[in-house]
Design an enzyme around this catalytic site. Structure first.
Site, PDB file in Angstrom:
ATOM      1  N   SER A  73       0.826  -1.201   0.000  1.00 40.16           N
ATOM      2  CA  SER A  73       0.000   0.000   0.000  1.00 40.16           C
ATOM      3  C   SER A  73       0.859   1.249   0.000  1.00 40.16           C
ATOM      4  O   SER A  73       1.973   1.258   0.535  1.00 40.16           O
ATOM      5  CB  SER A  73      -0.894  -0.007   1.255  1.00 40.16           C
ATOM      6  OG  SER A  73      -1.507   1.244   1.457  1.00 40.16           O
TER       7      SER A  73
ATOM      8  N   TYR B 144      -2.347   0.005  10.206  1.00 42.95           N
ATOM      9  CA  TYR B 144      -2.483  -0.739   8.949  1.00 42.95           C
ATOM     10  C   TYR B 144      -1.239  -0.533   8.090  1.00 42.95           C
ATOM     11  O   TYR B 144      -0.633  -1.490   7.590  1.00 42.95           O
ATOM     12  CB  TYR B 144      -3.729  -0.288   8.197  1.00 42.95           C
ATOM     13  CG  TYR B 144      -3.722  -0.678   6.735  1.00 42.95           C
ATOM     14  CD1 TYR B 144      -3.892  -2.002   6.355  1.00 42.95           C
ATOM     15  CD2 TYR B 144      -3.519   0.280   5.740  1.00 42.95           C
ATOM     16  CE1 TYR B 144      -3.867  -2.374   5.018  1.00 42.95           C
ATOM     17  CE2 TYR B 144      -3.488  -0.078   4.401  1.00 42.95           C
ATOM     18  CZ  TYR B 144      -3.658  -1.396   4.049  1.00 42.95           C
ATOM     19  OH  TYR B 144      -3.627  -1.764   2.732  1.00 42.95           O
TER      20      TYR B 144
ATOM     21  N   LYS C 209       1.902  -3.202   6.780  1.00 41.31           N
ATOM     22  CA  LYS C 209       2.371  -3.366   5.404  1.00 41.31           C
ATOM     23  C   LYS C 209       3.877  -3.135   5.315  1.00 41.31           C
ATOM     24  O   LYS C 209       4.599  -3.882   4.647  1.00 41.31           O
ATOM     25  CB  LYS C 209       1.622  -2.409   4.470  1.00 41.31           C
ATOM     26  CG  LYS C 209       0.171  -2.775   4.232  1.00 41.31           C
ATOM     27  CD  LYS C 209       0.025  -4.119   3.538  1.00 41.31           C
ATOM     28  CE  LYS C 209      -1.411  -4.429   3.190  1.00 41.31           C
ATOM     29  NZ  LYS C 209      -1.577  -5.775   2.576  1.00 41.31           N
TER      30      LYS C 209
END
Length: 338
Positions: free
Chosen positions: A124, A149, A153
């Site tokens: 991402s 989040y 990643k």
């Protein structure tokens, strides 16, 4: 030789399965339906007229993952499976760290044990944190991220880098997505989040069919032309095709490679709402709300490396993204249903 797609019943996964099958690849799909529905798999088959093997399992379950590799001749893995909502990760960080990291640990351990050497990882643009400038290139610094989040990643990217360097995996291709929206042109598959959508366009399209009274715009005091956050929105079919290009690249190269997958164009939240209205002729009411934790002003990509090395380029603009999203939602007002 088959491509294993973890999280293959999800939004991006289902569209990637379609493009892989249409490109002549055999696939194996694994999903635990935590944020997806079995109906999506039926519709992949309806669109492509092709069958594939499916395993309902959690990628954190080593025994289940080993069985997939034992029973199939896997040449490459596309790893989508994981939790993905920024706001939810801020509220539930431990859940995100535990789920996303453990699934990748387990998958990579099983790949190593079975001699599977090619991995395409779903990353991402959040790994760039709050970039000093835009557009963002792959050689920009990564971290610090602005939410758990994004941190998961970035951690997974580093784990995969170290594994590749140690010789545990021959080829790792990391695709850093920007903001996938839209749906397949058939209207048969699209984004069907559980509960209230965390992402912009699913919420806009649900407002368009009357499921919600208005769109919540989280903040209008960002350092952008209209005060709302600017993002690089990419059609999910373009994103899916990038994965097909990445599989081809992985089978014909080695090392660790990073690619931004976006259009290179930034649109604000209000730009998207107005584009949806223009594309569909529908009025989308909205209200300004407080900012969400972890959001940043502006981020959009420089996708030129993917154009050069993968031979891939985004084809669809914002109007097509909105039209296809609206078709999906209009044809499926309740998503895939129960």
């Amino acid at each position: 030789m088959k491509v294993l797609v973890t999280g293959g019943a999800g939004f991006i996964g289902s569209h990637t399965c379609v493009e892989l099958l249409n490109s002549g690849y055999e696939i194996v799909v694994a999903d635990n339906y935590s944020n997806s529905k079995p109906e999506a798999l039926k519709r992949i088959k309806e669109i492509t007229h092709k069958d594939f093997r499916f395993y309902e399992c959690d990628i954190r379950d080593r025994t289940a993952v080993d069985a997939i590799f034992d029973e199939n001749d896997i040449c490459a893995v596309i790893h989508f499976a994981g939790l993905k909502a920024v706001g939810e990760s801020v509220a539930k960080p431990l859940w995100y760290y535990s789920h996303n990291l453990t699934s990748t640990f387990t998958l990579c351990e099983s790949m190593k044990a079975h001699g599977v050497d090619n991995l395409i990882f779903s990353s991402s643009a959040t790994v760039y944190g709050n970039p000093a400038s835009v557009p963002v290139r792959e050689d920009f610094p990564v971290g610090p991220t602005t939410n758990p989040y994004g941190e998961t990643k970035l951690m997974q990217e580093r784990i995969l880098r170290d594994m590749q360097k140690a010789g545990d995996i021959n080829t790792v291709i990391i695709l850093r997505y920007f903001n996938p929206i839209g749906a397949h042109e058939s209207g048969l598959i699209g984004e069907d989040p559980n509960g209230i959508p965390n992402n912009l366009l699913p919420f806009v399209s649900q407002v368009a069919v009357g499921k919600h009274p208005y769109v919540r715009v989280f903040g209008n005091d960002y350092n952008t032309p209209d005060g709302t956050g600017v993002r690089d929105y990419i059609h999910v079919v373009d994103l899916a095709k990038a994965h097909v290009a990445a599989v081809r690249r992985a089978l014909d190269s080695e090392g660790i490679q990073y690619y931004n997958i976006g259009t290179g164009v930034g649109y604000s939240v209000l730009d998207v709402i107005h584009a949806y209205e223009k594309a569909t002729g529908k009025t989308i009411p909205y209200r300004i709300c407080d900012r969400r934790p972890g959001d940043i002003d502006s981020v959009y990509s420089d996708p030129s490396l993917a154009v050069e090395k993968l031979g891939w380029r985004a084809e669809y603009g914002i109007e097509r993204m909105c039209i296809d999203a609206d078709r999906w939602q209009t044809m499926n007002p309740q998503g895939y249903g129960d």
